[in-house]
Design a protein around this motif. Sequence first.
Motif, short mmCIF file in Angstrom:
data_model
loop_
_atom_site.label_atom_id
_atom_site.label_comp_id
_atom_site.label_asym_id
_atom_site.label_seq_id
_atom_site.Cartn_x
_atom_site.Cartn_y
_atom_site.Cartn_z
N THR A 27 0.60 -1.09 0.12
CA THR A 27 -0.16 0.20 -0.03
C THR A 27 0.37 1.47 0.41
O THR A 27 1.00 2.36 -0.52
N LEU A 28 1.79 1.51 0.65
CA LEU A 28 2.58 2.53 0.85
C LEU A 28 3.52 2.32 -0.49
O LEU A 28 3.89 3.80 -0.57
N THR A 29 4.15 2.02 -0.71
CA THR A 29 5.15 1.35 -1.92
C THR A 29 4.36 1.85 -3.44
O THR A 29 4.77 2.99 -4.32
N HIS A 31 1.38 3.48 -3.22
CA HIS A 31 1.06 5.36 -2.91
C HIS A 31 1.97 6.29 -3.33
O HIS A 31 2.05 7.44 -4.21
N ARG A 32 3.65 6.04 -3.24
CA ARG A 32 5.05 6.45 -3.03
C ARG A 32 4.79 6.78 -4.58
O ARG A 32 4.74 7.64 -5.00
N HIS A 33 4.58 5.48 -5.76
CA HIS A 33 4.87 5.07 -6.77
C HIS A 33 3.96 7.09 -7.92
O HIS A 33 4.35 7.57 -8.31
N TYR A 34 2.21 6.17 -7.21
CA TYR A 34 1.57 6.57 -8.43
C TYR A 34 1.02 8.16 -7.31
O TYR A 34 0.92 9.31 -8.33
N THR A 35 1.93 8.72 -6.62
CA THR A 35 2.13 10.19 -5.99
C THR A 35 3.31 10.90 -6.77
O THR A 35 3.79 12.12 -5.86
N THR A 386 8.52 7.77 1.78
CA THR A 386 7.25 6.50 1.05
C THR A 386 6.26 7.04 2.43
O THR A 386 5.60 7.76 2.18
N LEU A 403 -1.15 14.12 2.54
CA LEU A 403 -2.41 13.42 1.59
C LEU A 403 -3.30 14.12 0.66
O LEU A 403 -2.68 13.17 -0.72
N GLN A 406 -0.58 15.88 -2.03
CA GLN A 406 -0.14 14.65 -2.99
C GLN A 406 -0.75 14.10 -3.83
O GLN A 406 -0.69 14.75 -5.49
N TRP A 407 -2.37 13.70 -3.89
CA TRP A 407 -2.82 13.12 -4.78
C TRP A 407 -3.35 14.54 -5.44
O TRP A 407 -3.65 14.09 -6.72
#
Length: 538
Positions: A27-29, A31-35, A386, A403, A406-407
């Motif tokens: 979930t965290l990684t 999220h890291r990529h897509y943001t 991350t 958050l 970021q999105w």
Amino acid sequence: MLLNWRKYPWLLVALGSAIAFFVLALTLTLHRHYTFYSSYDQGIFNQVFWNGIHGRFFQSSLSSQLSTNVVHSNDVPNVYYHRLGQHFTPALLLWIPLYALFPSPATLTVLLVTLVTAAGLVLYVLARQYVQGPIAAAIAGSFYTANAVVGPTLCNFHDICQIPLFVFGLLLAMEKRWWWLFAVLAVLILAVREDSGIGLFGVGVYMILSKRYPRIGLAVCAVSFGYTILLTNLIMPLFSADISERFMMERFGQYADGDSASTLEIIWGMVKNPWRLLVELFSPFPETMKYLLAQWLPLAFVPAVSPAAWAIAGFPLLKLFLGQGESVLAINIRYAMTVVPGLFYGAILWWSRHPEKFKKLSFRRFWVICICISLFFTITSNPNRTISFLVPDSFKPWVYVSLPRQWQHAGEIYSLLAKIPPNASVAATTYIVPHLSGRREIIRFPGLQLRNDKREVVNVEYAIADLWQLREYQVAFKTDRQILKDSIVAIDGVSGNHLYGITDFKDGVILLHRGVADNPDAVAAWLTFRRGIEAILK
């Protein structure tokens, strides 16, 4: 089936730990990529895989941009550069079929988390060869909470993520005397990277010193050492001069006499200068000790008193301690993972000789406290940005992006990426690179030129730069401030001479298109943004 599971309650605990780790890490990684917090290495590996499924194995224009020809000789990056001159990683071919089914940089993120999670389960099975279920489950839990495991998992994809699974599998094969599997995994370990033979050499040393399998251990040492020397001195230089002119000099240049050095020359330089070797081994002393404590912490410092841990993990540690640069003693990046297998195997053997220690409530509590402290330091260090939405990237000066922000920013970037054709050549800033790296021609902005398959130097068709992120982070990070300045200079230059037109500008992200007229609205937005950062540029 329930009755069968009830016979193995501690296996359920290990599985629960693995599932929790997998879900949280993935979930965290993702999220890291897509943001847009995954960075350049994610792009390199994605382009390597993308070129691989198109028959151009280990080629990468992004890797070329880091080559000695570009960095030291100001050459132009080329699309046919073979990355094997920088890092020899044939084990990546194992995952080409998976990538062919799901060709995306996110696939590599899933692969990374899956490999590390699987390593923890193999570790539990390995531990059960020596200790009872409660201790084995505790060791597996320690693995999933270790800073040296969590940090390098919450990051870009990297080749070292294969090491824990392969080494734990190798050690399990040794315990079971499955020598055919042992041989296969030994080959795979060597195929991970040009320096992974160092860890395998440690396994061989343990097999010799423990007197369990001295002949096989001697063979392992000979093969791993010989392979590493042959590879780095004869095979890798066939692809490029990076191993001797860049990587050896950046890590071990203090032992060299000239501007380049082979691994043999570095080893000879160490032999000739034992005093320098001793100084490098322990300096900087506070950081070296903090690194060791961070590695030992999740196992309640047991590896510190385990001879097997020193025998196996000692050689990867030696490589790190003798090197130079900040990254060698960074617990949150991939190199820390090379030390993990030896430490955990050493802890297993120690517990097999001292199982009565686990019966003491005070020691169990101490172990739990160590695990909690390890997790605390991992989270508060915000590994690889991350969890920037939870932990500020800097407290003084304050740098924090929430958050929702970021999105919101990511949505604006995606709207601009949709305007770039999938096969177009492109230059992008670091955190946009991974999302565009599934193509033949891509480099990092502010670079704009590359050499194509026709051996012609051309300007890329599109350029996209996230100036907002650079502006947000430059207040605390000098590198981001310099990149922002360089990017502004490049944009002023190519837009001023009308080589590129500014076609869109949203939320601090600029899109340039070669040979196209400016979009007046985009130019106006760009000039407004630029006036707002005049103080930074000065």
